[in-house]
Design a protein around this motif. Structure first.
Motif, PDB file in Angstrom:
ATOM      1  N   THR A   1      39.220  24.684  56.455  1.00  0.00           N
ATOM      2  CA  THR A   1      39.499  24.065  57.747  1.00  0.00           C
ATOM      3  C   THR A   1      40.848  23.360  57.683  1.00  0.00           C
ATOM      4  OG1 THR A   1      38.305  22.055  57.094  1.00  0.00           O
ATOM      5  CG2 THR A   1      37.061  23.754  58.277  1.00  0.00           C
ATOM      6  N   ASP A   2      41.594  23.458  58.772  1.00  0.00           N
ATOM      7  CA  ASP A   2      42.950  22.908  58.781  1.00  0.00           C
ATOM      8  C   ASP A   2      43.248  22.227  60.115  1.00  0.00           C
ATOM      9  OD1 ASP A   2      45.374  22.361  57.584  1.00  0.00           O
ATOM     10  OD2 ASP A   2      46.313  24.232  58.225  1.00  0.00           O
ATOM     11  N   GLY A   3      42.332  21.390  60.567  1.00  0.00           N
ATOM     12  CA  GLY A   3      42.554  20.628  61.784  1.00  0.00           C
ATOM     13  C   GLY A   3      42.119  21.364  63.039  1.00  0.00           C
ATOM     14  N   TYR A   4      42.738  20.975  64.176  1.00  0.00           N
ATOM     15  CA  TYR A   4      42.356  21.504  65.482  1.00  0.00           C
ATOM     16  C   TYR A   4      43.589  21.878  66.293  1.00  0.00           C
ATOM     17  CZ  TYR A   4      38.069  19.038  64.239  1.00  0.00           C
ATOM     18  OH  TYR A   4      36.959  18.602  63.584  1.00  0.00           O
ATOM     19  N   ILE A   5      43.390  22.824  67.206  1.00  0.00           N
ATOM     20  CA  ILE A   5      44.410  23.153  68.203  1.00  0.00           C
ATOM     21  C   ILE A   5      43.830  22.865  69.582  1.00  0.00           C
ATOM     22  CG2 ILE A   5      45.722  25.002  69.316  1.00  0.00           C
ATOM     23  CD1 ILE A   5      46.044  26.306  66.615  1.00  0.00           C
ATOM     24  N   GLY A   6      44.527  22.041  70.333  1.00  0.00           N
ATOM     25  CA  GLY A   6      44.161  21.788  71.720  1.00  0.00           C
ATOM     26  C   GLY A   6      45.101  22.549  72.631  1.00  0.00           C
ATOM     27  N   GLU A   7      44.575  23.088  73.728  1.00  0.00           N
ATOM     28  CA  GLU A   7      45.394  23.938  74.592  1.00  0.00           C
ATOM     29  C   GLU A   7      45.020  23.766  76.055  1.00  0.00           C
ATOM     30  OE1 GLU A   7      45.781  28.688  75.649  1.00  0.00           O
ATOM     31  OE2 GLU A   7      45.297  28.112  73.580  1.00  0.00           O
ATOM     32  N   GLY A   8      46.025  23.856  76.919  1.00  0.00           N
ATOM     33  CA  GLY A   8      45.818  23.885  78.361  1.00  0.00           C
ATOM     34  C   GLY A   8      46.849  24.780  79.009  1.00  0.00           C
ATOM     35  N   GLN A   9      46.493  25.354  80.153  1.00  0.00           N
ATOM     36  CA  GLN A   9      47.407  26.231  80.888  1.00  0.00           C
ATOM     37  C   GLN A   9      47.318  25.940  82.377  1.00  0.00           C
ATOM     38  OE1 GLN A   9      47.285  30.437  80.001  1.00  0.00           O
ATOM     39  NE2 GLN A   9      46.610  30.104  77.886  1.00  0.00           N
ATOM     40  N   ILE A  10      48.427  26.163  83.073  1.00  0.00           N
ATOM     41  CA  ILE A  10      48.478  26.013  84.521  1.00  0.00           C
ATOM     42  C   ILE A  10      49.636  26.863  85.055  1.00  0.00           C
ATOM     43  CG2 ILE A  10      49.995  23.983  84.480  1.00  0.00           C
ATOM     44  CD1 ILE A  10      48.294  22.870  86.832  1.00  0.00           C
ATOM     45  N   SER A  11      49.530  27.316  86.287  1.00  0.00           N
ATOM     46  CA  SER A  11      50.547  28.189  86.875  1.00  0.00           C
ATOM     47  C   SER A  11      51.323  27.471  87.974  1.00  0.00           C
ATOM     48  CB  SER A  11      49.898  29.443  87.470  1.00  0.00           C
ATOM     49  OG  SER A  11      49.318  30.245  86.461  1.00  0.00           O
ATOM     50  N   TYR A  12      52.593  27.892  88.114  1.00  0.00           N
ATOM     51  CA  TYR A  12      53.438  27.449  89.220  1.00  0.00           C
ATOM     52  C   TYR A  12      54.070  28.684  89.848  1.00  0.00           C
ATOM     53  CZ  TYR A  12      52.824  22.727  87.520  1.00  0.00           C
ATOM     54  OH  TYR A  12      52.266  21.540  87.138  1.00  0.00           O
ATOM     55  N   ALA A  13      54.155  28.677  91.180  1.00  0.00           N
ATOM     56  CA  ALA A  13      54.710  29.827  91.889  1.00  0.00           C
ATOM     57  C   ALA A  13      55.593  29.351  93.031  1.00  0.00           C
ATOM     58  CB  ALA A  13      53.592  30.726  92.424  1.00  0.00           C
ATOM     59  N   GLY A  14      56.504  30.240  93.419  1.00  0.00           N
ATOM     60  CA  GLY A  14      57.389  29.929  94.536  1.00  0.00           C
ATOM     61  C   GLY A  14      58.754  29.475  94.063  1.00  0.00           C
ATOM     62  N   ILE A  15      59.512  28.923  94.999  1.00  0.00           N
ATOM     63  CA  ILE A  15      60.876  28.447  94.702  1.00  0.00           C
ATOM     64  C   ILE A  15      60.809  27.349  93.638  1.00  0.00           C
ATOM     65  CG2 ILE A  15      62.907  27.310  95.694  1.00  0.00           C
ATOM     66  CD1 ILE A  15      62.099  28.584  98.386  1.00  0.00           C
ATOM     67  N   ASP A  16      61.734  27.407  92.675  1.00  0.00           N
ATOM     68  CA  ASP A  16      61.830  26.426  91.588  1.00  0.00           C
ATOM     69  C   ASP A  16      60.572  26.386  90.715  1.00  0.00           C
ATOM     70  OD1 ASP A  16      64.397  25.626  92.370  1.00  0.00           O
ATOM     71  OD2 ASP A  16      63.592  24.145  93.790  1.00  0.00           O
ATOM     72  N   ALA A  17      59.892  27.506  90.574  1.00  0.00           N
ATOM     73  CA  ALA A  17      58.670  27.536  89.767  1.00  0.00           C
ATOM     74  C   ALA A  17      58.949  27.117  88.330  1.00  0.00           C
ATOM     75  CB  ALA A  17      58.048  28.928  89.805  1.00  0.00           C
TER      76      ALA A  17
END
Length: 453
Positions: free
Chosen positions: A322-338
């Motif tokens: 075991t070598d610790g943890y990975i935390g992850e999150g994702q989110i999207s942006y769309a349109g002008i200046d995404a």
């Protein structure tokens, strides 16, 4: 030579990883006129993961998709007289065999004679040798011992040959070297010994070509406009016809998708080979520098000329820890200046994590499709949509959980237009390093299970 050995031995490839497709293996078993079908389903970290499963439940520890695969393939294989060799036993080969037998009795499919290969688990042997140097870093094994989950030696073909000699129709192993699954079939069928260097070389080369399955029949090869692969959607799995002298032909079913030719075979041949003149396996040290490859027809490549030296006096052992943890999150942006809004969002998350006192050994902020694989490229125009991914590694589970929490919170606490955020993800990291131990410290064993109707 007996009549049964007048034709070449035919060995099919049934899988190259735990979640590989199943239908092509069924096709091979049904119509391939095979003698053997081998399933290679263990990546480096898989055994460590399955050891954790077995610790939680002693009846588990085999590859989770074992019965998804066996329920479809085994009935056909038994009907056609095809013997199966697989490493889907992972950390618990006996439990895997017993589960398959439970299924076979319920159908019923018997009689079924199976063999479980044991002895690759050397965890306890390693606990008493803290000074062993890790191959990757040179540091002593002692650094990993408090976090060690598993230690498994890469066994060779010899113990599988012993299993086949019992008359087993199904051989289930834990950790063995990938090519050994295929070499064992040829050694048993033709009676090759560990002094038949040319034949050991041939069987190992054939096994290396087949171990990644569809990669030799067009998978991981196709490229639009450059490398055409016919009917990729129906990609078939390959097989070899092995002659007694060790020469062999790689092919596939004629009506399946894909291609088998010099290009596909050469790409797979050099895959994961650290030294083409000295590829170390538990069975021999393979030299493929003088290999002769000749296209002798549609989807048929004849191969000869492999050479080998004697096997080493050590086994390679993969140590999972075991070598610790990975935390992850994702989110999207769309349109002008995404892109600009995604970058603003990432900066906000980093500040919030820092303000909360969380610390990370490594953090990645990726704009998927722009810089997640390569360095940021020059863009002719600002992309109209982008997916932000934030991932960080830490020894603190709460800090890992905070990454996904803060990323998801961007829906209402970030720049305009954030949407499609993922649920927070936390994964425990299972890492692997390696050591070498003398062969005398490993005791490969065969356990038999059978039932009759």
């Amino acid at each position: 030579m007996s009549a049964a050995r007048e034709r070449p031995l035919r060995i099919g490839a049934g899988a190259s990883f735990a979640d590989d497709r199943i239908a092509p293996a069924v096709e091979l078993a049904e119509r391939g006129e095979l003698d053997y079908l081998a399933f290679e389903c263990l990546a480096e970290r898989t055994v460590a993961r399955e050891n954790q499963s077995r610790l939680k439940n002693p009846s588990l520890g085999y590859t989770p998709r074992l019965m998804d695969r066996m329920s479809q393939v085994l009935p056909v294989a038994l009907r056609k007289g095809v013997k199966i060799i697989t490493n889907m036993g992972a950390a618990n080969p006996i439990a895997a065999v017993e589960l398959v037998h439970e299924f076979a009795r319920a159908q019923p499919l018997g009689p079924l004679h199976s063999a479980a290969v044991l002895g690759d688990d050397v965890t306890e042997q390693l606990r008493g040798q803290p000074g062993l140097p890790l191959l990757e870093s040179g540091a002593p094994l002692e650094e990993l011992l408090p976090r060690m989950v598993s230690a498994n030696a890469y066994l060779g073909a010899d113990v599988i040959v012993r299993a086949l000699a019992t008359g087993a129709q199904l051989v289930v192993t834990g950790r063995v070297a990938d090519p050994s699954l295929y070499l064992a079939a040829a050694m048993h069928h033709y009676g090759w010994s560990y002094t038949d260097w040319a034949r050991l070389a041939a069987g190992t080369a054939a096994g290396h070509l087949l171990e990644c399955c569809a990669q030799v029949s067009g998978g991981c090869f196709a490229a639009p406009g450059r490398k055409a692969v016919p009917d990729l959607g129906r990609l078939g799995f390959p097989y070899v016809d092995m002659q007694p002298d060790g020469s062999f032909v790689v092919s596939k079913l004629s009506d399946s998708g894909g291609r088998v030719d010099l290009a596909t075979c050469k790409e797979q041949l050099i895959y994961e080979v650290h030294d083409p003149a000295a590829y170390i396996t538990p069975d021999c040290v393979l030299d493929i520098t003088e290999l002769e490859m000749r296209q002798e027809g549609a989807d048929r490549v004849r191969i000869s000329g492999a050479r080998a030296r004697p096997r080493t006096d050590t086994y390679k052992v993969t140590v999972g820890y075991t070598d610790g943890y990975i935390g992850e999150g994702q989110i999207s942006y769309a349109g002008i200046d995404a892109v600009a809004r995604a970058e603003m969002a990432a900066a906000a998350v980093r500040q919030r994590l820092d303000d909360a006192g969380h610390r990370y050994g490594e953090m990645r902020i990726d704009l998927i499709g722009i810089d997640s694989l390569h360095a940021r490229r020059a863009l002719d125009a600002d992309p109209y949509e982008v997916r932000l991914r934030i991932a960080a590694r830490t020894a603190d589970r709460k800090a890992a959980e905070a990454v996904g929490f803060e990323t998801r919170a961007l829906h209402v606490n970030g720049p305009a237009g954030g949407a499609g955020g993922s649920d927070p993800v936390v994964r425990e990291v299972l890492a692997v390093q390696s050591v070498l131990i003398p062969r005398g410290q490993v005791d490969p064993q065969v356990t038999i299970r059978e039932f009759r109707t």
